[in-house]
Write a protein that holds these residues in place. Structure first.
Motif, PDB file in Angstrom:
ATOM      1  N   MET A  46      12.506  15.667  19.503  1.00  0.00           N
ATOM      2  CA  MET A  46      11.591  14.957  20.489  1.00  0.00           C
ATOM      3  C   MET A  46      12.444  13.739  21.348  1.00  0.00           C
ATOM      4  N   GLY A  47      13.360  13.153  20.676  1.00  0.00           N
ATOM      5  CA  GLY A  47      14.359  12.278  21.381  1.00  0.00           C
ATOM      6  C   GLY A  47      14.980  13.073  22.769  1.00  0.00           C
ATOM      7  N   ARG A  48      15.369  14.186  22.449  1.00  0.00           N
ATOM      8  CA  ARG A  48      16.058  14.798  23.539  1.00  0.00           C
ATOM      9  C   ARG A  48      15.049  15.343  24.664  1.00  0.00           C
ATOM     10  N   ILE A  49      13.805  15.781  24.127  1.00  0.00           N
ATOM     11  CA  ILE A  49      12.650  16.315  25.149  1.00  0.00           C
ATOM     12  C   ILE A  49      12.180  15.097  25.768  1.00  0.00           C
ATOM     13  N   ASP A  50      11.942  13.840  25.263  1.00  0.00           N
ATOM     14  CA  ASP A  50      11.312  12.751  25.825  1.00  0.00           C
ATOM     15  C   ASP A  50      12.332  12.194  26.931  1.00  0.00           C
ATOM     16  N   ALA A  51      13.648  12.182  26.635  1.00  0.00           N
ATOM     17  CA  ALA A  51      14.478  11.936  27.672  1.00  0.00           C
ATOM     18  C   ALA A  51      14.706  12.686  28.646  1.00  0.00           C
ATOM     19  N   LEU A  52      14.576  14.245  28.702  1.00  0.00           N
ATOM     20  CA  LEU A  52      14.402  14.936  29.700  1.00  0.00           C
ATOM     21  C   LEU A  52      13.178  14.876  30.501  1.00  0.00           C
ATOM     22  N   LEU A  53      12.084  15.020  29.884  1.00  0.00           N
ATOM     23  CA  LEU A  53      10.812  14.697  30.463  1.00  0.00           C
ATOM     24  C   LEU A  53      10.565  13.146  31.321  1.00  0.00           C
TER      25      LEU A  53
ATOM     26  N   ASP B 184      -1.185  20.709  11.491  1.00  0.00           N
ATOM     27  CA  ASP B 184      -1.869  19.603  12.303  1.00  0.00           C
ATOM     28  C   ASP B 184      -0.933  18.221  12.030  1.00  0.00           C
ATOM     29  N   LEU B 185      -0.757  17.911  10.581  1.00  0.00           N
ATOM     30  CA  LEU B 185      -0.096  16.923  10.304  1.00  0.00           C
ATOM     31  C   LEU B 185       1.392  16.886  10.771  1.00  0.00           C
ATOM     32  N   PHE B 186       1.998  17.979  10.693  1.00  0.00           N
ATOM     33  CA  PHE B 186       3.287  18.240  10.868  1.00  0.00           C
ATOM     34  C   PHE B 186       3.474  17.946  12.473  1.00  0.00           C
ATOM     35  N   VAL B 187       2.604  18.692  13.426  1.00  0.00           N
ATOM     36  CA  VAL B 187       2.808  18.585  14.821  1.00  0.00           C
ATOM     37  C   VAL B 187       2.701  16.800  15.000  1.00  0.00           C
ATOM     38  N   ALA B 188       1.428  16.200  14.594  1.00  0.00           N
ATOM     39  CA  ALA B 188       1.232  14.788  14.789  1.00  0.00           C
ATOM     40  C   ALA B 188       2.536  14.141  14.292  1.00  0.00           C
ATOM     41  N   ALA B 189       3.200  14.414  13.310  1.00  0.00           N
ATOM     42  CA  ALA B 189       4.503  13.435  13.009  1.00  0.00           C
ATOM     43  C   ALA B 189       5.490  13.770  13.773  1.00  0.00           C
ATOM     44  N   LEU B 190       5.716  15.102  14.445  1.00  0.00           N
ATOM     45  CA  LEU B 190       6.730  15.271  15.209  1.00  0.00           C
ATOM     46  C   LEU B 190       6.444  14.857  16.701  1.00  0.00           C
ATOM     47  N   PHE B 191       5.371  14.628  17.176  1.00  0.00           N
ATOM     48  CA  PHE B 191       5.048  14.261  18.583  1.00  0.00           C
ATOM     49  C   PHE B 191       4.499  12.880  18.951  1.00  0.00           C
ATOM     50  N   ASP B 192       3.980  12.342  17.824  1.00  0.00           N
ATOM     51  CA  ASP B 192       3.349  11.035  17.945  1.00  0.00           C
ATOM     52  C   ASP B 192       4.548   9.869  18.192  1.00  0.00           C
ATOM     53  N   LYS B 193       4.331   9.251  19.197  1.00  0.00           N
ATOM     54  CA  LYS B 193       5.294   8.085  19.658  1.00  0.00           C
ATOM     55  C   LYS B 193       5.198   6.880  18.673  1.00  0.00           C
TER      56      LYS B 193
ATOM     57  N   PRO C  68       0.799  -1.421  -0.124  1.00  0.00           N
ATOM     58  CA  PRO C  68      -0.164  -0.077   0.043  1.00  0.00           C
ATOM     59  C   PRO C  68       0.960   1.181   0.179  1.00  0.00           C
ATOM     60  N   ALA C  69       0.208   2.345  -0.812  1.00  0.00           N
ATOM     61  CA  ALA C  69       1.135   3.414  -0.696  1.00  0.00           C
ATOM     62  C   ALA C  69       1.421   4.121   0.420  1.00  0.00           C
ATOM     63  N   PRO C  70       2.332   4.538   0.747  1.00  0.00           N
ATOM     64  CA  PRO C  70       2.330   5.203   2.349  1.00  0.00           C
ATOM     65  C   PRO C  70       1.524   6.550   2.351  1.00  0.00           C
ATOM     66  N   SER C  71       0.970   6.627   3.188  1.00  0.00           N
ATOM     67  CA  SER C  71       0.048   7.661   3.645  1.00  0.00           C
ATOM     68  C   SER C  71       0.857   9.050   3.710  1.00  0.00           C
ATOM     69  N   LEU C  72       0.032  10.324   3.534  1.00  0.00           N
ATOM     70  CA  LEU C  72       0.710  11.514   3.732  1.00  0.00           C
ATOM     71  C   LEU C  72       1.429  11.642   5.235  1.00  0.00           C
ATOM     72  N   PHE C  73       0.665  10.963   6.060  1.00  0.00           N
ATOM     73  CA  PHE C  73       1.371  11.041   7.388  1.00  0.00           C
ATOM     74  C   PHE C  73       2.452  10.391   7.409  1.00  0.00           C
ATOM     75  N   ASP C  74       2.533   9.276   6.764  1.00  0.00           N
ATOM     76  CA  ASP C  74       3.695   8.291   7.050  1.00  0.00           C
ATOM     77  C   ASP C  74       4.929   9.072   6.310  1.00  0.00           C
ATOM     78  N   ARG C  75       4.725   9.720   5.298  1.00  0.00           N
ATOM     79  CA  ARG C  75       5.624  10.263   4.320  1.00  0.00           C
ATOM     80  C   ARG C  75       6.243  11.517   5.219  1.00  0.00           C
ATOM     81  N   MET C  76       5.241  12.437   5.786  1.00  0.00           N
ATOM     82  CA  MET C  76       5.766  13.547   6.409  1.00  0.00           C
ATOM     83  C   MET C  76       6.655  13.134   7.834  1.00  0.00           C
ATOM     84  N   ARG C  77       6.351  11.990   8.356  1.00  0.00           N
ATOM     85  CA  ARG C  77       6.767  11.388   9.543  1.00  0.00           C
ATOM     86  C   ARG C  77       8.251  11.074   9.073  1.00  0.00           C
TER      87      ARG C  77
END
Length: 451
Positions: A165-172, A441-450, A145-154
């Motif tokens: 986010m790796g550094r932020i998650d390590a800090l928190l 919204d897609l940018f923030v989700a791709a950045l923050f979703d674990k 299946p073709a990757p979704s726009l979210f997958d490509r953005m991620r």
């Protein structure tokens, strides 16, 4: 030769499944069939020799004296009419010879048996060759299946996501409570991720107010609030890119050298053609060597017309002809390329103003969008470029390229916060369809979703 073609097709299919390039499949199939044929012949010869040796084995064990050859037989003695003794002797000799011949004649029987066995082997081989070849079912290749726009953005934000986010998650993750020390370390992380000092201070001050107001007490809640605040700053209040508002809709692309203006134009043209729009490109970069040829190649790939002049021509003249051609051909969109220029050169900035005046004269209100292309890997320098271009040529939108090549994606947030300019497009790869309309919204989700 139909059977050979059939076998070549079968072997070629097997080689294709093994990943052999198409150019080598037919040659490889013929080579394998040739080697198989040689192997079968060798096996057949070995079987035949074994059968012959097996047949001769018992006869060699008898060790019987060989039969006397006929040409060496002594001539019969003269026949005497009188006396029967010689005749009896002759008859005895004849009987002996006949007996000997009778004993030799069975030697031919094993040879006949050997021939029969060989014929049986050949018959079995022929029957084996005549067995109908079962039809090989075509490989049911399940198309991934073709990757979704979210997958490509991620995927495009993989470096930023793993670094920031790796550094932020390590800090928190290593903190139990939200205190002043935690916020100071978070501020340092944001600054090093190219959020910019102004944007970072604004974010930290907002988070401090919410913490003091009792809205959060845990690091996990602080992470959620940071996501909300970044998303809010990305939603810049600006007029949307409505290409149906004018015909032709004129989009002028500006930027310094090497940020990817021509590539961005080609990818954008391909995207618009896919939406059913008729597009014309104007090769206004007459300064850089082979710039118009590069744009012509992109135009051919996208299937659009390109208006260009000779190298060194007046860019305003190219803009004039491109506007005329877009109107005459009833194009929906005209995208005009311009030469890369340093934002510190006042004379080159004046040239852009001249091009704007020419476009406005031929198409009222043009250019309807002035798109500034920035290289995300240049960090805070891109922010300086955007500020000076905005003052000179009224930039109305940003195209951020090479976002997949940097670990400092905070540049996107800084542009919206400090300049108030909307990010229209982001480049997240090298492929022709890797220029995507920016979705906050897609940018923030791709950045923050674990997950």
């Amino acid at each position: 030769m139909e059977w050979l073609t059939h076998w070549v097709e079968i072997v070629s299919g097997v080689l294709a499944e093994l990943g052999v390039p198409e150019a080598y499949r037919e040659i490889g199939a013929l080579g394998l069939l040739y080697a198989l044929a040689i192997l079968l012949v060798l096996v057949f010869l070995l079987v035949l020799l074994r059968l012959i040796r097996r047949g001769r084995g018992p006869e060699a064990g008898k060790k019987e004296p060989p039969a006397p050859p006929e040409e060496e037989e002594p001539p019969p003695p003269p026949v005497e009419k009188e006396g029967a003794a010689p005749a009896s002797e002759e008859e005895g000799i004849g009987g002996e010879v006949e007996g000997e011949v009778g004993e030799v004649s069975p030697v031919e029987t094993p040879e006949a048996a050997e021939l029969e066995e060989v014929h049986e082997v050949l018959d079995r081989g022929a029957e084996a060759l005549q067995v109908p070849v079962p039809e090989v079912p075509e490989a049911l290749e399940e198309e991934a299946p073709a990757p979704s726009l979210f997958d490509r953005m991620r995927a495009g934000l993989a470096k930023t996501q793993s670094s920031l986010m790796g550094r932020i998650d390590a800090l928190l993750g290593g903190s139990q409570v939200v205190d002043e020390d935690l916020l100071e370390e978070l501020e340092e992380i944001l600054v090093t991720a190219d959020f910019g000092m102004k944007t970072t201070q604004d974010l930290i001050q907002t988070l401090e107010k919410r913490v003091l107001g009792g809205q959060t007490t845990t690091p996990e809640e602080l992470r959620r609030m940071l996501r909300e605040e970044i998303g809010r700053r990305l939603h810049v209040e600006a007029a949307p890119l409505e290409m149906e508002s004018a015909s032709p809709y004129v989009l002028m692309v500006v930027g310094v050298n090497g940020v990817g203006k021509t590539t961005t134009i080609g990818k954008l043209a391909h995207q618009l053609v896919g939406q059913g729009k008729k597009v014309v490109l104007g090769a206004g970069d007459t300064f850089r060597a082979a710039a118009s040829e590069q744009l012509a190649i992109w135009g051919e790939r996208a299937g659009v017309d390109v208006i260009r002049h000779a190298e060194g021509a007046d860019p305003a003249a190219v803009a004039f002809d491109a506007a005329k051609a877009a109107v005459a051909r009833k194009a929906d969109v005209l995208i005009l390329d311009t030469a890369g220029r340093l934002h510190t050169k006042a004379n080159l900035m004046e040239e852009l103003k001249k091009i704007r005046r020419v476009l406005d004269r031929e198409v009222p209100g043009a250019p309807h969008e002035t798109l500034l292309v920035l290289d995300a890997t240049t960090g805070q320098n891109a922010l300086v470029q955007a500020r000076l271009f905005q003052e000179a040529v009224e930039v109305s939108g940003i195209a951020l390229t090479k976002l997949d090549g940097t670990a400092k994606g905070g540049m996107v947030v800084a542009i919206g916060t400090e300049l108030g300019l909307p990010v229209r497009f982001v480049g997240i790869g090298e492929k022709i369809d890797d220029l995507r309309a920016f979705d906050p919204d897609l940018f923030v989700a791709a950045l923050f979703d674990k997950d």
